[in-house]
Design a protein around this motif. Sequence first.
Motif, PDB file in Angstrom:
ATOM      1  N   LEU A  91      33.901  26.386  43.717  1.00  0.00           N
ATOM      2  CA  LEU A  91      34.959  27.366  43.499  1.00  0.00           C
ATOM      3  C   LEU A  91      34.482  28.756  43.891  1.00  0.00           C
ATOM      4  CD1 LEU A  91      37.806  27.974  42.460  1.00  0.00           C
ATOM      5  CD2 LEU A  91      36.836  28.222  40.158  1.00  0.00           C
ATOM      6  N   ALA A  92      33.226  29.079  43.594  1.00  0.00           N
ATOM      7  CA  ALA A  92      32.672  30.387  43.964  1.00  0.00           C
ATOM      8  C   ALA A  92      32.706  30.575  45.474  1.00  0.00           C
ATOM      9  CB  ALA A  92      31.244  30.510  43.433  1.00  0.00           C
ATOM     10  N   GLU A  93      32.397  29.528  46.229  1.00  0.00           N
ATOM     11  CA  GLU A  93      32.451  29.618  47.693  1.00  0.00           C
ATOM     12  C   GLU A  93      33.870  29.892  48.177  1.00  0.00           C
ATOM     13  OE1 GLU A  93      28.840  26.622  49.074  1.00  0.00           O
ATOM     14  OE2 GLU A  93      30.817  25.778  48.647  1.00  0.00           O
ATOM     15  N   ASP A  94      34.826  29.163  47.626  1.00  0.00           N
ATOM     16  CA  ASP A  94      36.215  29.325  48.063  1.00  0.00           C
ATOM     17  C   ASP A  94      36.760  30.711  47.713  1.00  0.00           C
ATOM     18  OD1 ASP A  94      36.256  26.799  49.119  1.00  0.00           O
ATOM     19  OD2 ASP A  94      37.335  25.878  47.441  1.00  0.00           O
ATOM     20  N   ILE A 106      41.429  39.815  45.853  1.00  0.00           N
ATOM     21  CA  ILE A 106      41.572  38.639  45.003  1.00  0.00           C
ATOM     22  C   ILE A 106      41.134  38.951  43.570  1.00  0.00           C
ATOM     23  CG2 ILE A 106      40.870  36.242  44.672  1.00  0.00           C
ATOM     24  CD1 ILE A 106      42.688  36.795  47.116  1.00  0.00           C
ATOM     25  N   ASN A 107      41.951  38.497  42.606  1.00  0.00           N
ATOM     26  CA  ASN A 107      41.684  38.679  41.182  1.00  0.00           C
ATOM     27  C   ASN A 107      41.738  37.313  40.495  1.00  0.00           C
ATOM     28  OD1 ASN A 107      41.943  41.828  40.189  1.00  0.00           O
ATOM     29  ND2 ASN A 107      42.965  41.433  42.125  1.00  0.00           N
ATOM     30  N   ARG A 142      29.004  30.473  34.289  1.00  0.00           N
ATOM     31  CA  ARG A 142      28.235  30.025  35.455  1.00  0.00           C
ATOM     32  C   ARG A 142      28.929  30.443  36.743  1.00  0.00           C
ATOM     33  NH1 ARG A 142      27.702  24.310  37.369  1.00  0.00           N
ATOM     34  NH2 ARG A 142      28.747  23.752  35.425  1.00  0.00           N
ATOM     35  N   LEU A 143      30.251  30.304  36.795  1.00  0.00           N
ATOM     36  CA  LEU A 143      30.988  30.761  37.972  1.00  0.00           C
ATOM     37  C   LEU A 143      30.756  32.249  38.202  1.00  0.00           C
ATOM     38  CD1 LEU A 143      33.217  30.282  40.192  1.00  0.00           C
ATOM     39  CD2 LEU A 143      34.837  31.090  38.465  1.00  0.00           C
ATOM     40  N   ALA A 144      30.794  33.028  37.133  1.00  0.00           N
ATOM     41  CA  ALA A 144      30.606  34.474  37.255  1.00  0.00           C
ATOM     42  C   ALA A 144      29.225  34.802  37.806  1.00  0.00           C
ATOM     43  CB  ALA A 144      30.809  35.146  35.901  1.00  0.00           C
ATOM     44  N   ARG A 145      28.212  34.093  37.339  1.00  0.00           N
ATOM     45  CA  ARG A 145      26.856  34.343  37.849  1.00  0.00           C
ATOM     46  C   ARG A 145      26.751  34.000  39.327  1.00  0.00           C
ATOM     47  NH1 ARG A 145      25.530  31.827  32.833  1.00  0.00           N
ATOM     48  NH2 ARG A 145      24.985  29.874  33.889  1.00  0.00           N
ATOM     49  N   LEU A 176      33.746  41.211  43.933  1.00  0.00           N
ATOM     50  CA  LEU A 176      34.576  40.149  43.362  1.00  0.00           C
ATOM     51  C   LEU A 176      34.253  39.916  41.887  1.00  0.00           C
ATOM     52  CD1 LEU A 176      36.720  37.967  43.703  1.00  0.00           C
ATOM     53  CD2 LEU A 176      34.946  36.441  44.597  1.00  0.00           C
ATOM     54  N   ARG A 177      32.980  40.027  41.523  1.00  0.00           N
ATOM     55  CA  ARG A 177      32.615  39.819  40.110  1.00  0.00           C
ATOM     56  C   ARG A 177      33.365  40.780  39.195  1.00  0.00           C
ATOM     57  NH1 ARG A 177      32.612  39.405  35.660  1.00  0.00           N
ATOM     58  NH2 ARG A 177      30.999  38.824  34.137  1.00  0.00           N
TER      59      ARG A 177
END
Length: 346
Positions: A91-94, A106-107, A142-145, A176-177
């Motif tokens: 998901l992080a890649e996309d 993107i939010n 984990r996604l945020a990291r 993005l973070r």
Amino acid sequence: MPDSSRPLRKLGFLTIGTFDPADPAVGHESTLQVIELGERLGFDSAWLRHRHLQFGISSPIAIMAAASQRTSRIELGTAVTPMGWENPLRLAEDLATVDLLAGGRINPGLSVGEPMHYDTVQHELYPDSAELEDFSYERVARLARLIAGEPVREFSGKQGVVEEFSNRVEPHSSGLRERLWYGAASTKSAIWAGANGFNLLSSSVIFPDVNQEPSFAEIQRSQIRAYREAAATSAQAHGPARVSQGLVVIPTDSASAKQQEKYQRYVDERTARTRSPQGPKRMLFAPDLIGTSKQIAEQLYAHAGFQEVDEVAFALPFSFDHEDYVQILTDIATTLGPALGWAPAD
């Protein structure tokens, strides 16, 4: 007209993107056209609900990618992506890829928890690890990291003549973070979001604490205040904490008599569930707001939750037709928004 000392700063809208399963392309195209209309009307943001195994948008990232090439300014978000269905690394890649394509618009809005009706789909979603999956806050952390660019492994560098490897998720989209949101419906989740550097999405559904009286607006206000307090003292802060409220509003200023009748019928069918807590978790639903823009503005200014925010993402009703959404969005942008002190983007 109503008056407020703090004008609405950002105005957005939220859509589920429904479609006919016999001809789903039409519904997806309608969603893209609605987003394009939102940009022309000056909206600051367009948000997509995330639905799996239903007749609504199952891949908002794909829709945002398409919309990013048909718009140039409006921000695009998800409200929300249930992380129980997602692999955080993929998901992080996309998300980073689409954010780069969109020029940093993107939010991503996120939530955690076991997927809805998990027992009916776990054999296909996680056939080998259904009992081991972690659906806690750690999944979204984990996604945020990963989006922030933290290393995922020690291995990196060149291998052979042309292969080169990174130790972080690629591509990396700077900023993005800071645009990650968490969809919190409880005080516990609101505090967690603030303490962990997420912006807050507060919608038309909340879960009251055990001792709280069932007043939606008052509980929403207390959750927002708890979030702001946690964010103010957080060592994980990633910029100014933002809060967006997402109520269902249906202005009727330019609606035809037939539309008004349909809209009122929709609201009437949904009103009963707002009168008392629902289910074992005592879920509370906010009443839909319907009427002229002046009437809706007066109700919003009297709403304890709305009094705490300066940006909103008004939710569009689920089951209306394309021309209904055109009318509602036009009334929001040209009449309701200005009544709330908002000015359209250039």
